[in-house]
Structure formats: C-alpha cells, structure tokens
Design a protein around this motif. Structure first.
Motif, PDB file in Angstrom:
ATOM      1  N   ILE A 118       0.780  -1.225  -0.157  1.00 40.46           N
ATOM      2  CA  ILE A 118       0.056   0.091  -0.011  1.00 40.46           C
ATOM      3  C   ILE A 118       0.901   1.286   0.019  1.00 40.46           C
ATOM      4  N   PRO A 119       0.235   2.474  -0.564  1.00 40.21           N
ATOM      5  CA  PRO A 119      -1.052   2.527  -1.004  1.00 40.21           C
ATOM      6  C   PRO A 119      -1.115   1.944  -2.525  1.00 40.21           C
ATOM      7  N   MET A 120      -2.204   1.071  -2.429  1.00 39.17           N
ATOM      8  CA  MET A 120      -2.623   0.313  -3.614  1.00 39.17           C
ATOM      9  C   MET A 120      -2.759   1.133  -4.562  1.00 39.17           C
ATOM     10  N   GLU A 121      -3.670   2.047  -4.493  1.00 41.13           N
ATOM     11  CA  GLU A 121      -3.975   3.048  -5.741  1.00 41.13           C
ATOM     12  C   GLU A 121      -2.964   3.698  -6.353  1.00 41.13           C
ATOM     13  N   ASP A 122      -2.102   4.466  -5.537  1.00 40.52           N
ATOM     14  CA  ASP A 122      -0.818   4.923  -6.190  1.00 40.52           C
ATOM     15  C   ASP A 122       0.145   4.214  -6.919  1.00 40.52           C
ATOM     16  N   ILE A 123       0.368   2.978  -6.161  1.00 41.17           N
ATOM     17  CA  ILE A 123       1.522   1.894  -6.594  1.00 41.17           C
ATOM     18  C   ILE A 123       0.940   1.569  -8.108  1.00 41.17           C
ATOM     19  N   ASN A 124      -0.526   1.399  -8.204  1.00 39.15           N
ATOM     20  CA  ASN A 124      -1.054   0.953  -9.623  1.00 39.15           C
ATOM     21  C   ASN A 124      -1.106   1.881 -10.523  1.00 39.15           C
ATOM     22  N   LEU A 125      -1.136   3.170 -10.001  1.00 37.97           N
ATOM     23  CA  LEU A 125      -1.140   4.154 -11.340  1.00 37.97           C
ATOM     24  C   LEU A 125      -0.250   4.944 -11.276  1.00 37.97           C
ATOM     25  N   HIS A 126       0.124   6.128 -11.010  1.00 36.08           N
ATOM     26  CA  HIS A 126       1.176   7.011 -11.269  1.00 36.08           C
ATOM     27  C   HIS A 126       2.408   6.989 -10.367  1.00 36.08           C
ATOM     28  N   PHE A 127       2.332   6.351  -9.105  1.00 32.73           N
ATOM     29  CA  PHE A 127       3.192   6.196  -8.143  1.00 32.73           C
ATOM     30  C   PHE A 127       4.089   7.297  -8.095  1.00 32.73           C
ATOM     31  N   THR A 128       5.396   7.005  -8.139  1.00 33.32           N
ATOM     32  CA  THR A 128       6.345   8.396  -7.981  1.00 33.32           C
ATOM     33  C   THR A 128       6.813   8.754  -9.279  1.00 33.32           C
ATOM     34  N   GLY A 129       6.085   8.424 -10.280  1.00 36.21           N
ATOM     35  CA  GLY A 129       6.497   9.036 -11.671  1.00 36.21           C
ATOM     36  C   GLY A 129       7.755   8.491 -12.279  1.00 36.21           C
ATOM     37  N   ASP A 130       8.137   7.511 -11.965  1.00 36.87           N
ATOM     38  CA  ASP A 130       9.317   6.712 -12.515  1.00 36.87           C
ATOM     39  C   ASP A 130       8.989   6.313 -14.006  1.00 36.87           C
ATOM     40  N   PHE A 131       7.864   5.782 -14.609  1.00 37.11           N
ATOM     41  CA  PHE A 131       7.567   5.410 -15.773  1.00 37.11           C
ATOM     42  C   PHE A 131       7.451   6.908 -16.521  1.00 37.11           C
ATOM     43  N   HIS A 132       6.791   7.812 -16.107  1.00 35.58           N
ATOM     44  CA  HIS A 132       6.796   8.949 -16.701  1.00 35.58           C
ATOM     45  C   HIS A 132       8.053   9.491 -17.108  1.00 35.58           C
ATOM     46  N   ALA A 133       9.205   8.914 -16.190  1.00 34.10           N
ATOM     47  CA  ALA A 133      10.446   9.730 -16.462  1.00 34.10           C
ATOM     48  C   ALA A 133      11.010   8.936 -17.563  1.00 34.10           C
ATOM     49  N   ILE A 134      10.710   7.426 -17.705  1.00 32.08           N
ATOM     50  CA  ILE A 134      11.370   6.792 -18.630  1.00 32.08           C
ATOM     51  C   ILE A 134      10.726   6.927 -19.995  1.00 32.08           C
ATOM     52  N   THR A 135       9.416   7.154 -19.876  1.00 30.09           N
ATOM     53  CA  THR A 135       8.796   7.610 -21.083  1.00 30.09           C
ATOM     54  C   THR A 135       9.301   8.806 -21.852  1.00 30.09           C
ATOM     55  N   SER A 136       9.752   9.878 -20.945  1.00 32.33           N
ATOM     56  CA  SER A 136      10.134  11.094 -21.597  1.00 32.33           C
ATOM     57  C   SER A 136      11.396  11.032 -21.868  1.00 32.33           C
ATOM     58  N   ALA A 137      12.484  10.249 -21.222  1.00 32.65           N
ATOM     59  CA  ALA A 137      13.592  10.112 -21.659  1.00 32.65           C
ATOM     60  C   ALA A 137      13.753   9.233 -23.162  1.00 32.65           C
ATOM     61  N   ASN A 138      12.628   8.170 -23.206  1.00 27.87           N
ATOM     62  CA  ASN A 138      12.669   7.471 -24.429  1.00 27.87           C
ATOM     63  C   ASN A 138      12.410   8.283 -25.636  1.00 27.87           C
ATOM     64  N   ASN A 139      11.317   9.050 -25.417  1.00 29.52           N
ATOM     65  CA  ASN A 139      10.908  10.024 -26.389  1.00 29.52           C
ATOM     66  C   ASN A 139      11.857  11.198 -26.749  1.00 29.52           C
ATOM     67  N   LEU A 140      12.410  11.558 -25.664  1.00 25.18           N
ATOM     68  CA  LEU A 140      13.462  12.824 -26.078  1.00 25.18           C
ATOM     69  C   LEU A 140      14.378  12.141 -27.068  1.00 25.18           C
ATOM     70  N   LEU A 141      14.981  10.929 -26.865  1.00 21.59           N
ATOM     71  CA  LEU A 141      15.907  10.520 -27.620  1.00 21.59           C
ATOM     72  C   LEU A 141      15.139  10.395 -29.285  1.00 21.59           C
ATOM     73  N   ALA A 142      14.110   9.786 -29.231  1.00 24.11           N
ATOM     74  CA  ALA A 142      13.414   9.668 -30.526  1.00 24.11           C
ATOM     75  C   ALA A 142      13.243  11.047 -31.301  1.00 24.11           C
ATOM     76  N   ALA A 143      13.041  12.086 -30.624  1.00 25.97           N
ATOM     77  CA  ALA A 143      12.802  13.576 -31.030  1.00 25.97           C
ATOM     78  C   ALA A 143      14.060  13.910 -31.467  1.00 25.97           C
ATOM     79  N   MET A 144      15.121  13.811 -30.705  1.00 25.59           N
ATOM     80  CA  MET A 144      16.474  14.221 -31.239  1.00 25.59           C
ATOM     81  C   MET A 144      17.055  13.449 -32.331  1.00 25.59           C
ATOM     82  N   VAL A 145      16.586  12.280 -32.706  1.00 23.81           N
ATOM     83  CA  VAL A 145      16.996  11.636 -33.819  1.00 23.81           C
ATOM     84  C   VAL A 145      16.488  12.029 -35.130  1.00 23.81           C
TER      85      VAL A 145
END
Length: 557
Positions: A118-145
């Motif tokens: 727990i907190p179950m809802e937070d963990i299953n949804l946005h949590f601490t934003g790690d996945f958003h950071a990974i998504t942003s880093a991935n897409n920054l590289l795509a944009a720079m290509v």
C-alpha cells in the motif's frame, strides 16, 4: 461480506513512511518522502551501505499464467510478511505495475487479499512518476533522432534503418505501425515508425540493470538508434543525447519504499515486462534491500520459463547476484486448467485433470534445478481446493524430492504463509546455493537461443530465417556474441502457441525478429506473434474503473 482488494487496502492502517524506513535503520533525512506513505531512498545513503553484509535472496516465480490466476506477487508479499512474523528481518523487492495491463486485461500488480503493498491505488497508477520519466527519456531520444536528420544529418543516418521507437505506457494497438512527419518540409522527413509500450523500452531495461547514475549514463550512450547508409550503427552518444536522458531519469533512479498491509518494508522500483523484456525489478532496489535485511523476497514476471530464466541468465549474471532459494507458486485451479478444464468448471474436484496439468509444474521444477538454487513449491490456496487434490499435488512434488507447502496468505496475510517461511529458512540453512547461469557467455547467440528452447521450454530448437541468422552471426563477429539473449514469447505456454498448455514437447520456436540492445547488454529475440505494443481486450479493465461519489477510485484490482 467479501471485500475487494482495493477495499481491503483502503481499510488498512498505514504507518508514516518514516516509521517504515526506521525499521530498516534508514535515517529520516536519507529518505525523500512522496506524501506520507511512500518515499525514495537517497543515492548518497545507498552508497554508505556498500560494506554491509548481504542478506539471503529469495526468488518467487510461478507456473505458466492462466486466467485462473497463480498469485505470484501476492505470495511474494505474503512470504515477506510471514518471514517477519517468525522473527526474521525481511523486505519485499517488487516491480512497479504498468498502466497497460492495469487498464487492459490483467489488472493491477500490488498483491491481493491480505497480502498487498500500500498505497494500492498510487502504486498501480502514477506512483512516484518513474514510468513517466522513462517514457520522457525514451521519447526525447526519438525527438533528437528526427531533429538530427532535419538539421543536416551529420551522422549520415539512413532514415529507412532507424530502429528507435517512441513509447507510451498504455496498450494501444493503433500505434504499432504509424507514419510520422506528414505535412510537408517543415515537419521533417516522412518515414514509417511505431510505438512500443514503455515497459518494453530499452531504457526501462537499462534503468533496471544500472548500478548508479554514472553506469546509467554510460549505458544510455550505447543505445543503438539506427544505422548509417554504410550500415554502421549510430548510438545515442553520437547525437549527444545521453546526458539529457540521464537528467530526466536522475530522481527516478532512486528506489521507492512503501509498506505491506502488515507494515513491513517493500521496495518497488522499475517494471520491464517479462515476455518482451527481462521482467525484473531494479538492481539498485534489490542490492539496497540485500544490504538492509536478512532476507529479500523478489519476483520475476510471468512463469519461470520467462521471468525466472531472465532473472538468472540476465539480471543475476549482469549484476553479480547469487540467489539462495527459488519458490515456485502454483494453484490447483491453474494446474487443472493446464489439464484441460474450462475456467467455469474449476470449482469442481477433478483429480485426473490435476494430475495431467501438474506436468507444467514438474517441468518448471526440473528447469529451476538446472541453476543450482534450492527449490520449494508454494500452493496458493483457493476455497475450491479439495483434500484429495491437495494430497495428489503434494505427492507429485514430493516425488521430485521437493516440498509443496499449502499457503493461505491471501486470506490470512503473513500468518497464512508461516509454514512456507519456516520451510524456506530451513531450506536455505540446509542447502547451500550453487547458482550458475544456464549457458556460458562464450556460446554463440544462436546456441544460446537453442539452449533455452531445449533446456527450459522443452522444444527441439529455433526456426530462424536466413536473414535473421545472418544478423546473429554478424553480431557474434562484431563482439556482441558474449551478451545473453532475452526471449520474447507468449507467457501462456512453454511453446510459442498460447493454446498449447501443460508441458508440450517436440516443437520449434519461430523467431520473427531480433534486436540488439547494446545499452541494456542483451539481444532481444522476438518469437511467434508476441507484440511489443499490446492491444486492449474486448472488454478492458478500464470499463470498470471509475470515481465513486466520494471521489475514491473504484474498480481497480
């Protein structure tokens, strides 16, 4: 009245995260709170732990998943609580759930019943934003290509051979194959591309295998984004992208600390899929937990043929981890389904189908023995299990020389898994682990693929088209042959056919595509119909998730 997982989690009393950190002797000034009930552990503090003695590492894996459910995460949490119940200092080390399966078919991944984080809802949804950071880093590289090509293409990148895709943490089949830069000269050069789901990104894999920020940055720079006209690879460092990506990932790389319903510590960090990535939580979280606890209970995604194999052959090999025990989770319901019973009929006793379906579990046991790590079976109890079925399953496992322990942690929390906890502790004390990977580094990539198919899946070997075979041989010659392989196939079967349940034999695995992940340090082998961007089912979980009258989340499971 039967409560849902989210109702049980919501009724639980949460301790302030500082009190959970104190159980591991982490000073409050060395955590970065995200609200009152979750926090990150500072990199500076983690560095001070390097001389601490390591605890014992326990892997929880499972039979091949079925719609009947196995409860691997639930068992990981239940075993952690149970170890604390019997007086051991234990921590769970888990993956972060992805929004894709949350709103798709599988649902959340925070455990179930009385064995949840727990907190179950937070963990299953946005949590601490790690996945958003990974998504942003991935897409920054795509944009720079694309930006590099737009402003003159100094690296002479062949836009037909760009391999780097954008990602989003959602199941969206419409994004698998797209055309970008439509609309004329001002929007760049038109080309075909596509999206993967975030948990399939090489950056997710790198994130979970990196030891620290310096290692992360170095790995990011090695990412191959495509090829030049002379067919030589172009890396992220060639277009000077690794520094900015590391900046986006800096805070995310610190592991997340939460608690179980029973107020025991749990690290939840990173979340690569196990059928299209390596399926394990971060090395940083696992190693930190090992320095802070006597026992660390971790899991690897899907069945042991995918998650456990990659945990041993990729994560442990790369990170120098030496696991002490393997727990294979099975349910009588799922084994009966492997024996041919339809889901609607699983509540009825069927010893014959159970005996037939147990072949799936027995192959996983045999496979795990090949790594030199002691093995035990956890039977995740359901009310429909009969005494006759339980006895048949225990006997079948006993004939392999291993124990099968009945567990009721879903219903009773840690108390319901105390027998398993005691058995695991005893097994570790009496049976020293002699861990070794399945294959040697110096085998060719083709030989590694065939070894996994023969030794773990039970098949004859791979069916590899000539052009892909030539690519594998070229990578061998270019110095990448010492990398492990990451098999991407269906999780539902040992074979590449999701309908072929039980323990099939005499099959081949069709290889459709291979991908060099030079930053992560492995070669992905995509088999059969597996997709790196899943689609939603006919009736996704998203149809049931909503806000109640009081504003609380309902329908999340």
């Amino acid at each position: 009245m039967n409560l849902s997982d989210i109702e049980i989690a919501r009724q639980a009393t949460k301790l302030p995260i500082g009190e959970i950190a104190a159980k591991l002797d982490i000073p409050y000034e060395d955590i970065v709170p995200y609200g009152h009930d979750k926090a990150k552990i500072s990199a500076k503090y983690i560095e001070t732990l390097k001389n601490n003695k390591n605890g014992k590492l326990i892997l929880v894996t499972a039979i091949n998943p079925t719609p009947a459910g196995e409860g691997k995460t639930t068992t990981t949490i239940g075993l952690t609580d149970a170890l604390n119940h019997i007086g051991k200092k234990a921590v769970a080390s888990l993956r972060e759930p992805s929004l894709g399966p949350n709103f798709g078919q599988k649902g959340g991944a925070a455990g179930g019943g009385r064995s949840q984080v727990i907190p179950m809802e937070d963990i299953n949804l946005h949590f601490t934003g790690d996945f958003h950071a990974i998504t942003s880093a991935n897409n920054l590289l795509a944009a720079m290509v694309d930006n590099h090509i737009y402003w003159g293409n100094e690296q002479n990148i062949d836009s037909r051979r760009i391999t780097w895709k954008r990602v989003v943490d959602m199941n969206d089949r419409a994004l698998r194959d797209i055309v970008i830069s439509l609309g004329g000269v001002k929007n760049g050069f038109c080309r075909q591309s596509g999206f993967d789901i975030t948990v399939a990104s090489e950056i997710m894999a790198i994130f979970c295998l990196s030891e620290n920020l310096a290692d992360l940055t170095k790995r990011l720079g090695k990412i191959i984004i495509g090829y030049r006209y002379d067919k030589t690879p172009v890396t992220a460092s060639d277009i000077h992208a690794e520094g900015a990506m590391a900046v986006l990932l800096r805070d995310a790389l610190a592991p997340n600390l939460v608690q179980t319903i029973e107020h025991n510590p749990a690290f939840i960090h990173g979340g690569p899929f196990a059928n299209i990535a390596h399926g394990c939580n971060s090395v940083i979280a696992t190693k930190t937990a090992l320095k802070l606890a006597d026992y660390v209970v971790t899991e690897a995604g899907f069945g042991a043929d995918l998650g456990a194999e990659k945990f041993f052959d990729i994560k442990c090999r790369k990170a120098g981890l030496k696991p002490d025990a393997t727990v294979i989770v099975a349910t009588i319901r799922a084994l009966k389904m492997n024996g041919g019973v339809e889901k609607a009929d699983l509540a009825h006793e069927n010893v014959a189908a159970l005996k037939k379906g147990t072949a799936n579990l027995l192959r996983h046991i045999s496979n795990m023995e090949k790594y030199g790590v002691p093995v035990i079976v956890a039977i995740n109890h359901f009310n429909s299990d009969t005494d006759a079925e339980i006895e048949v399953l225990k006997k079948a496992v006993a004939e392999t020389g291993h124990q099968a322990i009945m567990c009721r942690h879903w219903e009773k929390g840690g108390e319901g898994a105390e027998d398993l906890a005691r058995a695991v502790v005893q097994m570790i004390a009496e049976n020293k682990s002699n861990f070794h990977p399945l294959y040697a580094d110096d085998l060719s990539l083709e030989e590694k693929i065939d070894t996994i198919i023969r030794e773990i899946y039970g098949g004859r070997g791979a069916n590899i088209p000539a052009n892909i075979l030539n690519q594998l041989k070229a990578w061998d010659e270019e110095g990448y042959g010492n990398l492990p392989v990451c098999m991407a196939k269906t999780q539902y079967s040992f074979s590449a056919d999701p309908k072929l349940l039980g323990a099939p034999e005499n099959f081949t695995i069709p290889v459709r595509e291979v991908k060099l992940c030079a930053g992560a340090g492995f070669v992905v082998v995509i088999c059969g119909d597996i997709m790196t961007m899943p689609g939603l089912p006919r009736h996704p979980m998203a149809e049931k998730i909503h806000l109640g009258e009081s504003g609380e989340i309902e329908g999340l499971s």
